[in-house]
Design an enzyme around this catalytic site. Sequence first.
Site, PDB file in Angstrom:
ATOM      1  N   ARG A 178      65.726 -89.898 -51.207  1.00 42.26           N
ATOM      2  CA  ARG A 178      64.935 -88.810 -51.820  1.00 42.26           C
ATOM      3  C   ARG A 178      65.517 -87.473 -51.562  1.00 42.26           C
ATOM      4  NH1 ARG A 178      60.035 -87.537 -49.071  1.00 42.26           N
ATOM      5  NH2 ARG A 178      60.532 -85.559 -50.198  1.00 42.26           N
ATOM      6  N   LYS A 191      67.764 -79.160 -51.755  1.00 41.00           N
ATOM      7  CA  LYS A 191      66.577 -79.999 -52.398  1.00 41.00           C
ATOM      8  C   LYS A 191      65.393 -79.065 -52.532  1.00 41.00           C
ATOM      9  CE  LYS A 191      63.770 -82.777 -49.858  1.00 41.00           C
ATOM     10  NZ  LYS A 191      62.171 -82.538 -50.241  1.00 41.00           N
ATOM     11  N   ASN A 192      64.856 -78.366 -51.487  1.00 42.06           N
ATOM     12  CA  ASN A 192      63.658 -77.707 -51.521  1.00 42.06           C
ATOM     13  C   ASN A 192      63.826 -76.488 -52.306  1.00 42.06           C
ATOM     14  OD1 ASN A 192      62.644 -79.599 -50.071  1.00 42.06           O
ATOM     15  ND2 ASN A 192      62.456 -78.562 -48.080  1.00 42.06           N
ATOM     16  N   ASP A 242      44.667 -76.527 -50.415  1.00 44.16           N
ATOM     17  CA  ASP A 242      43.546 -75.325 -50.542  1.00 44.16           C
ATOM     18  C   ASP A 242      44.101 -73.879 -50.674  1.00 44.16           C
ATOM     19  OD1 ASP A 242      44.587 -76.086 -47.982  1.00 44.16           O
ATOM     20  OD2 ASP A 242      42.812 -74.570 -47.312  1.00 44.16           O
ATOM     21  N   CYS A 282      49.996 -88.153 -47.245  1.00 46.47           N
ATOM     22  CA  CYS A 282      51.560 -88.066 -46.836  1.00 46.47           C
ATOM     23  C   CYS A 282      51.817 -88.510 -45.384  1.00 46.47           C
ATOM     24  CB  CYS A 282      51.739 -86.555 -46.799  1.00 46.47           C
ATOM     25  SG  CYS A 282      53.226 -86.098 -46.497  1.00 46.47           S
ATOM     26  N   ASP A 286      61.559 -79.608 -40.479  1.00 41.68           N
ATOM     27  CA  ASP A 286      62.403 -80.782 -41.214  1.00 41.68           C
ATOM     28  C   ASP A 286      63.455 -81.037 -40.507  1.00 41.68           C
ATOM     29  OD1 ASP A 286      60.521 -80.770 -43.196  1.00 41.68           O
ATOM     30  OD2 ASP A 286      61.872 -79.674 -44.687  1.00 41.68           O
ATOM     31  N   VAL A 301      53.887 -77.158 -37.279  1.00 42.24           N
ATOM     32  CA  VAL A 301      53.522 -77.077 -38.792  1.00 42.24           C
ATOM     33  C   VAL A 301      52.909 -78.175 -39.259  1.00 42.24           C
ATOM     34  CG1 VAL A 301      54.853 -76.552 -40.796  1.00 42.24           C
ATOM     35  CG2 VAL A 301      55.777 -75.740 -38.924  1.00 42.24           C
ATOM     36  N   ARG A 347      48.115 -82.816 -45.508  1.00 43.40           N
ATOM     37  CA  ARG A 347      48.625 -81.915 -46.591  1.00 43.40           C
ATOM     38  C   ARG A 347      47.996 -81.256 -47.582  1.00 43.40           C
ATOM     39  NH1 ARG A 347      55.172 -83.373 -47.300  1.00 43.40           N
ATOM     40  NH2 ARG A 347      55.407 -80.987 -47.661  1.00 43.40           N
TER      41      ARG A 347
HETATM   42  C1  UD1 Z   1      57.963 -77.543 -47.644  1.00 47.86           C
HETATM   43  C2  UD1 Z   1      58.703 -78.234 -47.934  1.00 47.86           C
HETATM   44  C3  UD1 Z   1      58.886 -79.413 -46.691  1.00 47.86           C
HETATM   45  C4  UD1 Z   1      58.839 -78.582 -45.512  1.00 47.86           C
HETATM   46  C5  UD1 Z   1      57.384 -77.635 -45.352  1.00 47.86           C
HETATM   47  C6  UD1 Z   1      57.530 -76.607 -44.016  1.00 47.86           C
HETATM   48  C7  UD1 Z   1      59.427 -78.503 -49.914  1.00 47.86           C
HETATM   49  C8  UD1 Z   1      59.453 -79.307 -51.471  1.00 47.86           C
HETATM   50  N1  UD1 Z   1      58.934 -78.989 -49.012  1.00 47.86           N
HETATM   51  O1  UD1 Z   1      56.804 -78.177 -47.904  1.00 47.86           O
HETATM   52  O2  UD1 Z   1      60.117 -79.978 -46.619  1.00 47.86           O
HETATM   53  O3  UD1 Z   1      58.307 -79.541 -44.169  1.00 47.86           O
HETATM   54  O4  UD1 Z   1      57.807 -76.710 -46.684  1.00 47.86           O
HETATM   55  O5  UD1 Z   1      58.601 -75.929 -43.837  1.00 47.86           O
HETATM   56  O6  UD1 Z   1      59.961 -77.479 -50.044  1.00 47.86           O
HETATM   57  N2  UD1 Z   1      48.959 -76.059 -45.733  1.00 47.86           N
HETATM   58  C9  UD1 Z   1      47.419 -75.943 -45.880  1.00 47.86           C
HETATM   59  N3  UD1 Z   1      46.996 -75.783 -46.920  1.00 47.86           N
HETATM   60  C10 UD1 Z   1      47.956 -75.409 -48.124  1.00 47.86           C
HETATM   61  C11 UD1 Z   1      49.263 -75.473 -47.861  1.00 47.86           C
HETATM   62  C12 UD1 Z   1      49.773 -75.999 -46.786  1.00 47.86           C
HETATM   63  O7  UD1 Z   1      46.679 -76.357 -44.706  1.00 47.86           O
HETATM   64  O8  UD1 Z   1      47.319 -75.042 -49.294  1.00 47.86           O
HETATM   65  C13 UD1 Z   1      49.451 -76.799 -44.462  1.00 47.86           C
HETATM   66  C14 UD1 Z   1      49.904 -77.965 -44.582  1.00 47.86           C
HETATM   67  O9  UD1 Z   1      49.382 -79.038 -44.689  1.00 47.86           O
HETATM   68  C15 UD1 Z   1      51.218 -78.004 -43.556  1.00 47.86           C
HETATM   69  C16 UD1 Z   1      51.620 -76.569 -43.492  1.00 47.86           C
HETATM   70  O10 UD1 Z   1      50.467 -75.960 -44.092  1.00 47.86           O
HETATM   71  O11 UD1 Z   1      50.593 -78.419 -42.174  1.00 47.86           O
HETATM   72  C17 UD1 Z   1      53.020 -76.191 -44.046  1.00 47.86           C
HETATM   73  O12 UD1 Z   1      52.930 -76.684 -45.375  1.00 47.86           O
HETATM   74  P1  UD1 Z   1      53.758 -75.987 -46.424  1.00 47.86           P
HETATM   75  O13 UD1 Z   1      54.558 -74.835 -45.691  1.00 47.86           O
HETATM   76  O14 UD1 Z   1      52.934 -75.563 -47.743  1.00 47.86           O
HETATM   77  O15 UD1 Z   1      54.895 -77.101 -46.681  1.00 47.86           O
HETATM   78  P2  UD1 Z   1      55.150 -77.501 -48.411  1.00 47.86           P
HETATM   79  O16 UD1 Z   1      55.570 -76.479 -49.182  1.00 47.86           O
HETATM   80  O17 UD1 Z   1      54.360 -78.785 -48.586  1.00 47.86           O
END
Ligand code: UD1
Length: 415
Positions: A395, A22-23, A123, A115, A303, A325, A120
């Site tokens: 999903r 999926k991801n 930034d 979320c 996950d 995370v 999430r």
């Molecule tokens: C992706 C996966 C999700 C998985 C996650 C972490 C998809 C569709 N989803 O989500 O299933 O749980 O990776 O392995 O691929 N963060 C910030 N600022 C940002 C971006 C992220 O603070 O701009 C923080 C988030 O709040 C979170 C952490 O970083 O606490 C991890 O987020 P991120 O790695 O970005 O996860 P996703 O890409 O949203």
Amino acid sequence: MRKLFVEGGHPLKGVIRVSGAKNAVLKLMAAALLGHGRFVIRNVPEIRDVFTMLGVLQALGVEATLNDSTIFLNVETVRGEAPVALVQEMRASIQVMGPLLARLGWVRLSKPGGCAIGDRPIDLHLKNFKKLGAQIREEHGFITASTNGLVGKELYLDFPSVGATENLMMAATLAQGTTVIHNAAREPEIVDIQNFINLMGARVYGAGTSTITIKGVTQLGGADYAVIPDRIEAGSYLIAAAITRGAITIEHVIPQHLTAIVDKLQETGTEIKVGTDTIAVRGVQDLFPINILTQPYPGFATDLQPQYMALMTLAGGSSVIKETVYTNRFRQVEELRRMGADILLDSNAAVIKGVPQLSSALVHATDLRAGAALVLAGLAASGITEITGLDHIDRGYEKLVHKLQTVGGRIWRED
Ligand code: UD1
């Protein structure tokens, strides 16, 4: 109300074929927005998030169909704005921002909503789009990014965010000059995107390590590509075998993507045999309580944390799960407690005291992986567990009920 029923106490036995990731597929679909021409994406899981992303692509002007696990896309002219409802339905829609900004020089999306698994923010995506030469405006619930042309830069991520790494990597493929992303996320899905966009004609190197280099090109074409197997789905079924004290072989996996969960399961006493593209798992009666710490890949996947917690509720002693995370990814705890689990929460740590038996209850899936944890707990509990909140489970797990039934799981749904 739609419900899933799970009758526990039946050890699972047999073979489960793992679906495409999926991801990965959601991001490959977004990456296609960078190209021109026809795309074929194979090994696609037929799950709700994929249908949502198909809707997003269609709304952006792409011809998009899904047939028999294969997506066909025809990308010619695309628009820079997607409907609010579709973007809010799925956070991964934000991944179209980088491709559209790079291709059109302009994109407007509604801000992703709250979320269930914690704060999430995006930034890191926005800050680094700015460094590549974008102006960002946030007003009336929308984010607008625009540029007269992205220019390659040295970027550093404060945290190895999966989504930020992917969005920036995709945007940089059409930037002028070279971009280097330092402290990039190293998830296998990012390697999959690199392979896909390089087939389209991009020049990206280093995915899978913490430094990714992207040499900008002026135009990208189509691609024919097969998605990697879903390591989270695979891990969930490994735990299903362990929690029911069954014996399952999962096939069509890349075992190297599963080393953290395999290692932890082995520490619990669960017997595992790793093949070339299979993993055979045999559950044992007495599980040792084993602590985990969730971390970015190759650490233990967040996950799989809720599903692993379900397993630890039946271990012979106390274990600790620390979530690093997400800020609030313990929504499964309240529901597992309903089923007789003994869990103590202290900010981002959970102490799980194993109990001899879980008992069925009426429980609610608050998010995708919490839902999977409840299915696993239900497979082990006495009686028939009823699970609501199926939209979340749909999903991300392709043919969950069917796959579990083929290995002897007593599970059915009422729609
Ligand atoms: C992706 C996966 C999700 C998985 C996650 C972490 C998809 C569709 N989803 O989500 O299933 O749980 O990776 O392995 O691929 N963060 C910030 N600022 C940002 C971006 C992220 O603070 O701009 C923080 C988030 O709040 C979170 C952490 O970083 O606490 C991890 O987020 P991120 O790695 O970005 O996860 P996703 O890409 O949203």
